[in-house]
Design an enzyme around this catalytic site. Structure first.
Site, short mmCIF file in Angstrom:
data_model
loop_
_atom_site.label_atom_id
_atom_site.label_comp_id
_atom_site.label_asym_id
_atom_site.label_seq_id
_atom_site.Cartn_x
_atom_site.Cartn_y
_atom_site.Cartn_z
CB CYS A 83 2.14 -8.06 -5.06
SG CYS A 83 0.92 -9.42 -4.94
NE ARG B 133 2.12 -2.11 -4.98
CZ ARG B 133 1.67 -1.46 -6.05
NH1 ARG B 133 1.45 -0.18 -5.85
NH2 ARG B 133 1.33 -1.85 -7.21
CD1 TRP C 295 -4.29 -7.70 -0.72
CD2 TRP C 295 -4.86 -8.62 -2.95
NE1 TRP C 295 -5.75 -7.97 -0.89
CE2 TRP C 295 -6.06 -8.27 -1.97
CE3 TRP C 295 -5.10 -9.00 -4.18
CZ2 TRP C 295 -7.16 -8.60 -2.81
CZ3 TRP C 295 -6.09 -9.36 -4.83
CH2 TRP C 295 -7.43 -8.80 -4.04
CG ASN D 159 2.00 -6.06 -8.62
OD1 ASN D 159 1.03 -6.49 -8.19
ND2 ASN D 159 2.24 -4.83 -8.88
N GLY D 160 0.79 -9.27 -9.86
CA GLY D 160 -0.11 -9.22 -11.00
C GLY D 160 -0.83 -10.41 -11.29
CD GLU E 110 -15.23 7.34 1.12
OE1 GLU E 110 -15.68 6.67 0.28
OE2 GLU E 110 -14.14 7.61 1.56
CE LYS F 186 -12.51 5.25 3.76
NZ LYS F 186 -12.56 5.59 2.44
CD GLU G 24 -12.17 1.24 2.51
OE1 GLU G 24 -11.88 1.05 1.27
OE2 GLU G 24 -12.23 2.22 3.15
CG HIS H 274 -38.45 2.23 -1.07
ND1 HIS H 274 -39.87 2.06 -1.08
CD2 HIS H 274 -38.39 3.78 -1.01
CE1 HIS H 274 -40.51 3.05 -1.51
NE2 HIS H 274 -39.36 4.19 -1.40
CE LYS I 60 -4.15 4.41 -0.60
NZ LYS I 60 -5.25 4.75 -0.15
C1 G6P Z 1 -9.07 -0.11 -3.31
C2 G6P Z 1 -8.59 0.76 -2.13
C3 G6P Z 1 -9.71 2.04 -2.07
C4 G6P Z 1 -9.92 2.52 -3.34
C5 G6P Z 1 -9.94 1.70 -4.53
C6 G6P Z 1 -9.74 2.33 -5.93
O1 G6P Z 1 -10.13 -0.79 -2.95
O2 G6P Z 1 -8.42 0.22 -0.95
O3 G6P Z 1 -9.37 2.76 -1.00
O4 G6P Z 1 -10.80 3.46 -3.28
O5 G6P Z 1 -9.14 0.62 -4.36
O6 G6P Z 1 -8.59 2.81 -5.90
P1 G6P Z 1 -7.96 4.04 -6.89
O7 G6P Z 1 -6.44 3.99 -6.43
O8 G6P Z 1 -8.39 3.45 -8.42
O9 G6P Z 1 -8.82 5.54 -6.41
#
Ligand code: G6P
Length: 612
Positions: free
Chosen positions: A2, A27, A73, A99-100, A485, A489, A492, A508, A607
Site C-alpha cells: 500500500c 507498493r 495491496w 498501510n499495514g 535468483e 525473476k 515473479e 534427487h 515491492k
Molecule cells: C518483495 C519484493 C522482492 C524483494 C523482497 C524483499 O517480495 O517483491 O523484490 O526481494 O520483497 O524485500 P527487501 O526490500 O527486504 O529487499
C-alpha cells in the site's frame, strides 16, 4: 504494501495525489482511491490501478487544497471497490487511508457492532476509523486525542492519514512499523507519503516519522507527538534523491532501466570505500566494529526474496574469504523458530526497502538476545538501518520495478567489501590478495556493461521459450544463488513456474521433470565447478532437455553441448554472481514481455512487504 500520499496547502491537491500515487504504485496496485475536502468529503475509489481512478474522476469536481490518496495491496478483504481506501467513519465525517495490518481488528469490530456500528467493507482499516469516531463520541474528545487513544488500542502495523470534514485545516498522520515521511513545503504546506517519491519535486525538506509518532498538521503548523503525548522535535533532513532517478528515462519499463543501470549502481556502491594506495577499506562499520569483527564466532544473515539470495552469496563469500561460519535464514522463519543467538553473533539484515516486516522483526529478536546488527539496505533513512547498530547503504538509487535487479548486484558488491574487510581484520588476507580482489571488483561495472550486450540474444531466446510451462535453473558454488535468483525473476514477472536448484541436486528429484519441453538454464562459467557442471549438462541432454548455458567468453566445451549459450566476461568465482545474474534478468524480462505481462507491476506482488 500500500502506498499513501496526502497534501494540505495552497496548491490543488488532486494532481499532487494522482502523480504521487503513480510513483507509489510499486507498493500495491489492487485498487486506488482519493479523498478530497471541498465543502464536503468527496471520495473516489475503485478496484484497479491509478489509471482506473483517473478515468473514474474524469469530469468530476476535484478542486481542493486538502486531500489524500491510496494505492492498495490487499490484505484483509479482496480487491474490490468497497474494500478500496479511503474508508469513512459511520457519521461520514472522518476518512482514513492505511498501510499495514490491524491485527486485533476482529475484536474491536465486534465491540463496535455491539455499539451499533455498521461496516461496509471487510477491511481492518474501516474498523480503525469507526473506533476513532466512537472514542470522540463516547468521551467527547478532540480528534487529535481520539486518534491517539485509538492507536493505543490497536495491535499491529500502520501508517495512517486521517482527514475530517469538520477540520478543513487539519491533516493527521501516524506510523508504527510502516514507513511515513512528512514533507515541509512553502507557506505552511505539507505532504505526507509512504516514501519521498511523491514529494521530491515540491520540497527537499522532510522528516521521517519514528514508530509510534503522530504528526498533527494544523493551520499550517506541524507538531509531532508520541502516542504517549510527548512532544518531539522533528528532525528535518534534506532529500538527496533527484527526480530523474524515479522516472523511466526513455526505457519502456523501470525494470529494464534498472537492469541497464547496474554498471553505475555497482560502481556507486563501491565508490569511496577502498583506498588503493593504502589498501584500506574505508567503511564505518568496519572501523567502529573492528574489535567485534575480530572476535565474532558466527554471522547470521537474514532477508527475504532477492535479498535472501544475496545473503546466500554472502555466506559463500564470508566463509570463503574470511573463514567465518555463516548461517543464512529467511527472516520469516528465523523470527518464529526460537533460534540460538548470542552476544558473539553478528546478524546482517539485508533489505532493499529497509522496511520488510519479517526482516525488521528478525532484527528486534536478535537485538533482544544481544547480537550486533548490521543493516544492508538501499533506501536511505528506512526502518532497518535505523534499527541496526551499524551497516552500509547500497547506493543503487531508487529501485521501482517490483522484481529486484540492481539492488541485488549492489547488495552482493557490498557483501564482497565486507567479506574482504572482515578477512583483513581477522588476518585472513594479505594486503596484496585484498588489492587483487578489489582490482577485479572495480572492473565489474565494465564487465556488466559488456554483458548487457547479450540483450538481443535474450530477446531471441524469449521468443523461442516464452510458451514453456516450466523452467529449471541450475548452478553450483557461486552459481547456485544465481540460479535461484534467475528462477525467482522468471516466476515473479512471467508467471512461468521455475525452480532454482544446485546442479548436482537435480538428480534427487527435478531430473524426473526433464524432457524435450523443459528449458534448463545452467550457470556453466569457468569456475571451480566447471567440469562438474558439464557433467550435469550431459545429464540434462541425455533426457532431451533444452540447455541454455551461461558461459565464460570464448568457451568451446559447454558450447558444444548446450542448445544455446550466452557469453559473459571472465571474472573470479567470488564475483561471478555480479555478472552471471545479468543475462538471467534480461531473459526473464523479455519472456514476460512476450507473454504480455505487466513487468513493473506483476500480479499479487508488491515491492515493499510491510506485513508479515
Ligand atoms: C518483495 C519484493 C522482492 C524483494 C523482497 C524483499 O517480495 O517483491 O523484490 O526481494 O520483497 O524485500 P527487501 O526490500 O527486504 O529487499
Amino acid at each position: 504494501m500500500c502506498g499513501i500520499v496526502a497534501y494540505i496547502g495552497k496548491r490543488e491537491a488532486y494532481p499532487i495525489l494522482i502523480k504521487g500515487l503513480k510513483r507509489l504504485e510499486y507498493r500495491g496496485y489492487d485498487s486506488a482511491g482519493v479523498a478530497l475536502l471541498n465543502g464536503g468529503l468527496n471520495i473516489f475509489k475503485t478496484k484497479g490501478k491509478v489509471s482506473d481512478l483517473e478515468a473514474l474522476t474524469e469530469g468530476k469536481h476535484l478542486t481542493s487544497n486538502l486531500g489524500m490518496g491510496h494505492t492498495r495491496w490487499a490484505t484483509h478483504g479482496e480487491p474490490n471497490n468497497v474494500n478500496s481506501h479511503p474508508h469513512v467513519s459511520q457519521n461520514g465525517n472522518l476518512a482514513i487511508i492505511h498501510n499495514g495490518i490491524i491485527e486485533n481488528y476482529a475484536t474491536i469490530k465486534e465491540e463496535l457492532i455491539n455499539r451499533g456500528h455498521h461496516f461496509e467493507s471487510e477491511t481492518d482499516t474501516e474498523v480503525l476509523i469507526h473506533l476513532i469516531e466512537e472514542i470522540q463520541k463516547a468521551s467527547n474528545k478532540e480528534l487529535d486525542e481520539a486518534v491517539r487513544i485509538a492507536l493505543h488500542e490497536v495491535v499491529g502495523a500502520y501508517a495512517i492519514v486521517i482527514i475530517s470534514k469538520n477540520d478543513p485545516e487539519k491533516l493527521i498522520g501516524a506510523r508504527k512499523g510502516s514507513p511515513m515521511v512528512v514533507g515541509i513545503g512553502e507557506e505552511g504546506e505539507y505532504f505526507i507519503a509512504s516514501d519521498a517519491s511523491p514529494i521530491i519535486e515540491y520540497t527537499k525538506d522532510v522528516t521521517y516519522l519514528k514508530d509510534s509518532e503522530i504528526a498533527y498538521i494544523n493551520k499550517g503548523k506541524l507538531t509531532v507527538k508520541t502516542i504517549d503525548n510527548i512532544e518531539m522535535t522533528p528532525e528535518i533532513q534534506k532529500l538527496e534523491m533527484n527526480l530523474e532517478a524515479i522516472e523511466k528515462g526513455g526505457y519502456e519499463h523501470f525494470m529494464l532501466k534498472e537492469i541497464f543501470e547496474q554498471p553505475k549502481s555497482i560502481g556507486d556502491s563501491l565508490r569511496g570505500r577502498f583506498d588503493p594506495v593504502t589498501g584500506i577499506l574505508a567503511m564505518r562499520s568496519l572501523k567502529e566494529y573492528e574489535h567485534k569483527i575480530k572476535n565474532l564466532k558466527r554471522i547470521i544473515i537474514v532477508g527475504c526474496g532477492t535479498s535472501w539470495h544475496a545473503g546466500l552469496v554472502g555466506e559463500y563469500l564470508f566463509e570463503d574469504i574470511a573463514r567465518i561460519p555463516v548461517e543464512v535464514e529467511y527472516a520469516s522463519e528465523f523470527r518464529y523458530r526460537n533460534p540460538i543467538i548470542n552476544e558473539d553473533d553478528l546478524v546482517i539484515a539485508i533489505s532493499q526497502s529497509g522496511e520488510t516486516a519479517d526482516t525488521l522483526a528478525a532484527i528486534e529478536l536478535a537485538k533482544e538476545k544481544g547480537a550486533t546488527i548490521f543493516g544492508l539496505c538501499n533506501v536511505v533513512g528506512s526502518s532497518i538501518p535505523r534499527s541496526s547498530h551499524a551497516g552500509a547503504y547500497t547506493h543503487a538509487g531508487p529501485e521501482i520495478g517490483v522484481a529486484s535487479t540492481k539492488a541485488f548486484t549492489a547488495q552482493v558488491s557490498v557483501l564482497v567489501l565486507w567479506a574482504l574487510g572482515f578477512a583483513d581484520i581477522r588476518g585472513r588476507l594479505s594486503k596484496s590478495e585484498l588489492s587483487k580482489i578489489m582490482a577485479e571488483l572495480e572492473s565489474i561495472p565494465a564487465k556488466v556493461e559488456k554483458t548487457l550486450a547479450c540483450e538481443s540474444l535474450t530477446k531471441e531466446l524469449a521468443k523461442q521459450f516464452y510458451q514453456s510451462r516450466n523452467f529449471l535453473y541450475l548452478g553450483r558454488g557461486y552459481g547456485f544463488p544465481v540460479a535461484l535468483e534467475g528462477a525467482l525473476k522468471l516466476k515473479e514477472i512471467s508467471y512461468i513456474h521455475a525452480e532454482g536448484y544446485p546442479a548436482a541436486e537435480m538428480k534427487h528429484g527435478p531430473i524426473a521433470l526433464i524432457d524435450e519441453e523443459m528449458p534448463v538454464v545452467v550457470i556453466a562459467t569457468k569456475s571451480a565447478n566447471y567440469e562438474k557442471v558439464m557433467s550435469n549438462i550431459q545429464e540434462v541432454k541425455a533426457r532431451k532437455g533444452k540447455v541454455i548455458a551461461i558461459v565464460t567468453e570464448g568457451d568451446t566445451k559447454v558450447s558444444a553441448m548446450a542448445d544455446h549459450v550466452i557469453e559473459i566476461p571472465e571474472t573470479s568465482d567470488y564475483l561471478e554472481p555480479l555478472v552471471a545474474t545479468i543475462p538471467l534478468q534480461l531473459l526473464s524480462y523479455y519472456i514476460a514481455l512476450e507473454r504480455g505481462c505487466n513487468v513493473d507491476q506483476p500480479r499479487n506482488l508488491a515491492k515493499s512487504v510491510t506485513v508479515e
